[in-house]
Design an enzyme around this catalytic site. Sequence first.
Site, PDB file in Angstrom:
ATOM      1  N   CYS A  90     -16.539  -9.616   7.730  1.00 29.06           N
ATOM      2  CA  CYS A  90     -17.805 -10.291   7.458  1.00 29.06           C
ATOM      3  C   CYS A  90     -17.788 -11.041   6.134  1.00 29.06           C
ATOM      4  O   CYS A  90     -18.509 -12.001   5.956  1.00 29.06           O
ATOM      5  CB  CYS A  90     -18.968  -9.321   7.550  1.00 29.06           C
ATOM      6  SG  CYS A  90     -19.759  -8.911   6.059  1.00 29.06           S
ATOM      7  N   GLN A 123       0.821  -1.225   0.000  1.00 28.41           N
ATOM      8  CA  GLN A 123       0.000   0.000   0.000  1.00 28.41           C
ATOM      9  C   GLN A 123       0.853   1.274   0.000  1.00 28.41           C
ATOM     10  O   GLN A 123       0.316   2.371  -0.122  1.00 28.41           O
ATOM     11  CB  GLN A 123      -0.944   0.015   1.213  1.00 28.41           C
ATOM     12  CG  GLN A 123      -1.946  -1.130   1.233  1.00 28.41           C
ATOM     13  CD  GLN A 123      -3.005  -1.038   0.133  1.00 28.41           C
ATOM     14  OE1 GLN A 123      -3.114  -0.037  -0.589  1.00 28.41           O
ATOM     15  NE2 GLN A 123      -3.784  -2.103  -0.030  1.00 28.41           N
TER      16      GLN A 123
HETATM   17  N1  PLP Z   1      -0.335  -6.611   1.727  1.00 26.64           N
HETATM   18  C1  PLP Z   1      -1.171  -5.570   1.827  1.00 26.64           C
HETATM   19  C2  PLP Z   1      -0.846  -4.453   2.772  1.00 26.64           C
HETATM   20  C3  PLP Z   1      -2.324  -5.526   1.051  1.00 26.64           C
HETATM   21  O1  PLP Z   1      -3.172  -4.488   1.156  1.00 26.64           O
HETATM   22  C4  PLP Z   1      -2.590  -6.592   0.167  1.00 26.64           C
HETATM   23  C5  PLP Z   1      -3.838  -6.614  -0.615  1.00 26.64           C
HETATM   24  O2  PLP Z   1      -4.854  -6.078  -0.210  1.00 26.64           O
HETATM   25  C6  PLP Z   1      -1.664  -7.642   0.097  1.00 26.64           C
HETATM   26  C7  PLP Z   1      -0.548  -7.614   0.889  1.00 26.64           C
HETATM   27  C8  PLP Z   1      -1.882  -8.801  -0.819  1.00 26.64           C
HETATM   28  O3  PLP Z   1      -1.631  -8.432  -2.155  1.00 26.64           O
HETATM   29  P1  PLP Z   1      -2.166  -9.364  -3.331  1.00 26.64           P
HETATM   30  O4  PLP Z   1      -3.630  -9.149  -3.416  1.00 26.64           O
HETATM   31  O5  PLP Z   1      -1.434  -8.882  -4.541  1.00 26.64           O
HETATM   32  O6  PLP Z   1      -1.792 -10.754  -2.975  1.00 26.64           O
END
Ligand code: PLP
Length: 393
Positions: A324, A178
């Site tokens: 949920c 993020q």
């Molecule tokens: N790490 C964080 C902070 C995320 O927000 C996400 C996805 O929402 C992931 C890892 C996982 O990424 P991916 O959906 O590409 O596996």
Amino acid sequence: MKLIYLDNNATTMVAPEVLEEMLPYFSKQYGNPSSIYSFGANVSKKIEEAREKVADLLGAERDEIIFTSCGTEGDNAAIMSALSINPEKKHIVTTKVEHPAVKVLCESLETKGYRITRLSVKSDGSLDLDEYRDSLTPDTAIVSIMWANNETGVLFPVEELAEIAKERDILFHTDAVQAAGKIPINMKKNHIDMLSISGHKIHAPKGVGALYIRQGTMFSPFLIGGHQEGGRRAGTENVTSIIGLGKACELAKLNLEKENTHVKALRDYLENGLLKNITNCRINGNRNNRIPNTTNMSFEFVEGESILLLLDQYGICASSGSACTSGSTAPSHVLDAMGVPNTMIHGSIRFSLSVYNTQDEIDYVIDVMPKIIDKLRQMSPYWREEKKICAQV
Ligand code: PLP
């Protein structure tokens, strides 16, 4: 009805420039990048160009980047590699607010005999550095701490944390899924050993990501087989998506300033508009230490899922913090760790913006949200009780 997409931490639209860059590699340019003839070698060259662009966004060298299938794979590969190259070490340090890609892996490792320290967070989502220092031991194989939280957007001081880990010769990984594209990242200026990113959070397609591995860091591959990615990740490359990720990283670098001006201004405008027009609501997480596109807000005495369903009727996409979707109504583990009060925690909503959002869209949300919250509160016995108590006081 126009779609207003404010769930960019869940996934993003593939940028038109990204799609355009990818298209020829679905059809005419279908060579295998491992082939020796130029029809394949041209594809391999394009993959290397993409690698350069990913490296450029991160201030890294090209050979420090391997492509993965997603952020989850990068997170898993980094942690499993550290355990594999340090088989005598059985301790991992992480936090209570990680994404399931790290959280659930650590839970699984715990059942296999590893000791996990999960650092707590304060009410604004920040870490206690003394608790972190005290958690590191000679038995610690790796620290894995996210750069930006996906639910609240709160940033952890991972560069400082990595420095402390390095002093003790402990590997440091950060989940920057993020953070990438939203804050400046320069791997030449820190001691983070491994960092994962995901394509679909930065306007590339789903199913592609990258893992940064600092030069000189020992790495044990997660996927074993062919010699792709310098032997660090076997399997024929997801060519089109890798090319898309490269283009998305190039655009993300160009858009970094816009993220921190236009997007941040819209996010702040949204927050201020909602705080002004709706009573009994709050922002979760330190307002001054967040990625620019994210806000997590709680509305007292309403259910986040009910808000989402009504927002959907107005064409607005957002996200709630509760688990949920997994069949449980348990509140978000992130907000729970921050100690968000019971009357607030179930009514939390995350809005996450992108460079494609406009002022008109945010004005529409500011207009619609008070009506939704009011409607839901009229149906809430807890809200009616609260009003009665307030009236009596
Ligand atoms: N790490 C964080 C902070 C995320 O927000 C996400 C996805 O929402 C992931 C890892 C996982 O990424 P991916 O959906 O590409 O596996």
